[in-house]
Scaffold this active site. Structure first.
Site, PDB file in Angstrom:
ATOM      1  N   HIS A  31      50.958  33.208  48.801  1.00 28.33           N
ATOM      2  CA  HIS A  31      50.177  34.119  49.642  1.00 28.33           C
ATOM      3  C   HIS A  31      51.099  34.733  50.695  1.00 28.33           C
ATOM      4  CE1 HIS A  31      45.984  35.186  51.169  1.00 28.33           C
ATOM      5  NE2 HIS A  31      46.818  35.788  52.006  1.00 28.33           N
ATOM      6  N   HIS A  33      52.133  38.753  52.023  1.00 26.86           N
ATOM      7  CA  HIS A  33      51.851  40.181  51.907  1.00 26.86           C
ATOM      8  C   HIS A  33      53.125  41.016  52.077  1.00 26.86           C
ATOM      9  CE1 HIS A  33      47.378  40.142  51.979  1.00 26.86           C
ATOM     10  NE2 HIS A  33      47.565  38.967  52.577  1.00 26.86           N
ATOM     11  N   ASP A  35      53.392  44.126  52.977  1.00 27.42           N
ATOM     12  CA  ASP A  35      53.376  44.914  54.210  1.00 27.42           C
ATOM     13  C   ASP A  35      53.337  44.038  55.454  1.00 27.42           C
ATOM     14  OD1 ASP A  35      50.835  44.060  53.578  1.00 27.42           O
ATOM     15  OD2 ASP A  35      49.832  45.921  54.108  1.00 27.42           O
ATOM     16  N   GLY A 192      41.564  42.936  52.876  1.00 32.76           N
ATOM     17  CA  GLY A 192      40.865  43.764  53.836  1.00 32.76           C
ATOM     18  C   GLY A 192      39.763  42.990  54.533  1.00 32.76           C
ATOM     19  N   HIS A 219      40.808  36.819  48.663  1.00 29.16           N
ATOM     20  CA  HIS A 219      40.718  36.448  50.070  1.00 29.16           C
ATOM     21  C   HIS A 219      39.276  36.022  50.362  1.00 29.16           C
ATOM     22  CE1 HIS A 219      44.575  38.496  50.651  1.00 29.16           C
ATOM     23  NE2 HIS A 219      44.598  38.014  51.881  1.00 29.16           N
ATOM     24  N   GLU A 222      38.260  33.028  55.187  1.00 29.50           N
ATOM     25  CA  GLU A 222      39.144  33.260  56.332  1.00 29.50           C
ATOM     26  C   GLU A 222      38.313  33.847  57.471  1.00 29.50           C
ATOM     27  OE1 GLU A 222      43.260  35.662  57.525  1.00 29.50           O
ATOM     28  OE2 GLU A 222      41.977  36.410  55.913  1.00 29.50           O
ATOM     29  N   ASP A 319      51.370  34.057  54.758  1.00 28.71           N
ATOM     30  CA  ASP A 319      50.475  35.198  54.913  1.00 28.71           C
ATOM     31  C   ASP A 319      51.273  36.452  55.274  1.00 28.71           C
ATOM     32  OD1 ASP A 319      48.080  36.563  54.808  1.00 28.71           O
ATOM     33  OD2 ASP A 319      47.412  35.935  56.792  1.00 28.71           O
TER      34      ASP A 319
END
Length: 378
Positions: A31, A33, A35, A192, A219, A222, A319
């Site tokens: 996990h 990302h 970006d 998102g 996701h 969370e 993350d």
């Protein structure tokens, strides 16, 4: 519902790392990302090329800005930092460079297999098509792997193609993921704002993915709770839970005299545990976004250890390395310091991640063997 005795971390006699750098441990990243893992210097250079204003022109200062902005306790505020990173990831060259850096940085941290998640639909502001974006990222990944190989190293990387749950493009992104399954895509994700955008909104996309045997992680658990997890499991057919930390809301802990506790699992928690559905836990990020607010505001309050001791398939993740100013090695070290974990525990987390990866079973077994050999050599 199942009730079990539970002994908390306090009082367990576990050997710490004894000065051993966690960076030397062979690791699996599930996990992470794209970006959220840019180098500050890369952001500066790409921003200059594209004439984009950014908060700081010094790499150290920019890195500090990201860390400060992200440490808000709010997922909404945390996500605002992505406006900066996404702004420099709108060209094929920019995407390729970020992906290459990403692979090199994972290798430098001891990662031997990583799954990079990102949302191609967020990278079309300067005219890239979805397919061109995926091609650019894959080109950067391959350049990064080649760079690692030239230094005598080895790393394997897969793409997790994400759909933004608020954009209602799930069907299109699902087709994109399947279309690129022989071009680096190993799975599908939705990301998102979680609260208010359950996986059930994309049920058609998940049906399509199931029909084409494309693995899914979602996701869930969370920014929203058990209903979100339930939808991820039964509408999304997810094989892993992105974070999933709030599955602990379905676990009742009754403290007893003497330090032990009686723990009762609800039906949903029991299902996740018994099916060995991997939890992609991200300790620092979970603190920053308030995902563990129900239990406290310190790492010691994180239900990570509860889930681990109860036998859930817990994995450790970053993350967003830039926003959390972290690495996978740092996350492991923080957990070891907080809960008294030893090398055996850290090895278990990596084996859990290998088992939960979206590789074919034979390759998962080879990955597990490589992890075991790496830990045995220490």
């Amino acid at each position: 519902m199942t009730s079990v005795d539970f002994e908390p971390a306090t009082g367990r006699d576990h050997r710490l790392l004894d000065g051993l750098s966690a960076a030397v441990l062979p690791k699996v990243s599930l996990h992470d990302h794209l970006d959220g893992g840019l180098r500050p210097q890369t952001i500066i250079e790409l921003a200059h090329e594209l004439d984009i204003d950014i908060p700081a022109d010094d790499a150290l200062a920019l890195g500090s800005w990201f860390a400060t902005q992200s440490d808000s306790g709010s997922l909404v505020e945390y996500l605002k930092t992505f406006d900066v990173t996404l702004s420099v990831m709108q060209t094929a060259d920019g995407l390729a460079r970020v992906a290459r850096d990403f692979v090199e940085d994972l290798h430098a941290d001891g990662v031997i297999y990583g799954e990079i998640r990102w949302a191609p639909e967020q990278h079309r502001a300067r005219g890239l098509s979805l397919d061109e974006a995926v091609d650019a990222v894959q080109g950067g990944i391959e350049d990064g792997i080649a760079s690692v190989s030239r230094t005598g190293g080895s790393i394997r990387i897969g793409q997790l193609v994400s759909a933004m749950r608020q954009a209602d493009n799930g069907a299109e992104i699902a087709r994109l993921a399947v279309r690129h399954r022989d071009n680096g895509a190993v799975g599908f994700d939705i990301a998102g704002p979680e609260d208010g955008f359950p996986p059930s909104r994309m049920r058609g996309a998940f049906d399509y993915l199931a029909e084409h045997f494309m693995p899914v992680t979602v996701h869930a658990g969370e920014a929203a709770g058990l209903d979100s997890i339930r939808s991820a499991l039964f509408d999304g057919r997810t094989l892993r839970l992105g974070h999933g930390v709030r599955i602990a809301e379905d676990i009742d802990v009754e403290h007893e005299q003497g330090g032990s506790s009686l723990v009762t699992l609800g039906a949903l928690a029991e299902w996740v545990k018994d099916r060995e559905i991997a939890l992609e836990l991200s300790p620092s990020s979970n603190l920053q976004t308030g995902a563990i607010a129900a239990w406290g505001s310190e790492l010691a309050d994180h239900p990570f250890d509860l889930l681990y001791q109860l036998g859930f398939r817990v994995t450790v993740n970053t993350d967003n390395r830039l926003m959390s100013n972290t690495t996978l090695s740092r996350e492991l070290a923080l957990l070891a310091d907080t809960f008294g974990y030893d090398l055996g525990d850290l090895e278990t987390f990596q084996l859990n991640a290998a088992a939960g990866s979206f590789l074919p079973v034979e390759e998962r077994e080879d990955l597990a063997d490589r992890i075991i050999r790496g830990f045995d050599a220490l």
